[in-house]
Write an enzyme that holds these catalytic residues in place. Sequence first.
Site, PDB file in Angstrom:
ATOM      1  N   TYR A  48      37.166  40.720  44.318  1.00  0.00           N
ATOM      2  CA  TYR A  48      36.135  40.951  43.294  1.00  0.00           C
ATOM      3  C   TYR A  48      35.371  42.239  43.599  1.00  0.00           C
ATOM      4  CZ  TYR A  48      31.920  40.451  40.502  1.00  0.00           C
ATOM      5  OH  TYR A  48      30.889  40.687  39.628  1.00  0.00           O
ATOM      6  N   SER A  87      28.760  45.613  39.840  1.00  0.00           N
ATOM      7  CA  SER A  87      28.047  44.631  40.664  1.00  0.00           C
ATOM      8  C   SER A  87      27.512  45.300  41.918  1.00  0.00           C
ATOM      9  CB  SER A  87      29.039  43.527  41.056  1.00  0.00           C
ATOM     10  OG  SER A  87      28.530  42.769  42.127  1.00  0.00           O
TER      11      SER A  87
END
Length: 268
Positions: free
Chosen positions: A164, A151
């Site tokens: 995350y 990401s």
Amino acid sequence: MTTQQPPTNATARVAFITGASSGIGYATALAFAREGVHVVAAARRMDRLAELQKAVLKLPAAHGDILLIEADVTRPETLAEGVKLALGRFGRLDILVANAGLGHRGSLVDADWSDIDTLLRTNIDGVLHSIRAAVPVMRASGGGHILIISSVTYNLTSPYAALYAASKAFVSSLAHSLRLELEGEHINVTDVLVGRTQTEFNDKRLGAGKRTGEGVPTMSPDQVAAAIVRATHGNPRSVIVRFFDRLLIWGNIFIPEIIGRIALRQYR
Ligand SMILES: NC(=O)c1ccc[n+]([C@@H]2O[C@H](COP(=O)([O-])OP(=O)(O)OC[C@H]3O[C@@H](n4cnc5c(N)ncnc54)[C@H](OP(=O)(O)O)[C@@H]3O)[C@@H](O)[C@H]2O)c1
């Protein structure tokens, strides 16, 4: 697991995709199949994989075949079994898309440990298990290509999305080291740095923080899928789909404090 007939094209490439039941994994499976690549689609929700299979079978005639695998990336034995079934059906494995993943928002200190555990077991262990299951078969196939779905948050100062972001920092770091470890065996490794994409990801996100980062532009899973498929025709070190995402990554290198404070306003 479903279809058992021999593949219609025995020379086509074979791609194993984790998290193929929705979002980016689903779109990537369809995009590969459209190119004539045989797809091994893995996830826990078999009903959603069955929908994917129907969509593949509706593609124009030269599409790749599809094998459905019920696998939980936190359970390495299910991936090992999936790879074995793929080998039985297609005889080789050329591409792994280590895509299955989950989000998390909320205070790092106050988060439920069970959520933290699920996040780390899925986003970190799941990628490790997938790679460790696939590489021996790629070696036997003479090479391959691993695409790790990370990401743009991998280098983001991420208050309230720290767990995350750190899980994606782990897999991005892994991708770059593994790329050099495996290059002598003709196995490419690409770090795919995905920005905000319209999938089920936000709805399924773990943790107490429910804000979604309003105002950040989203892209379609098909855009990400096209970039993933394109990457398998070369050997890029990393893939960044949009210019906006590139700006975000540069921002985190040159003005991390400012970007971090914007993220704090978005995520708190
Ligand atoms: N959407 C975004 O904005 C965004 C941005 C950056 C990066 N990403 C990354 O892109 C990847 C795909 O996410 P998405 O946006 O497509 O979300 P999604 O639509 O929620 O898809 C997630 C996929 O992961 C699978 N999965 C989750 N836990 C699993 C487990 N334990 N075992 C096997 N499969 C599991 C799910 O399948 P089952 O539930 O059926 O098992 C589902 O197919 C993730 O790694 C995510 O971190 C997404």
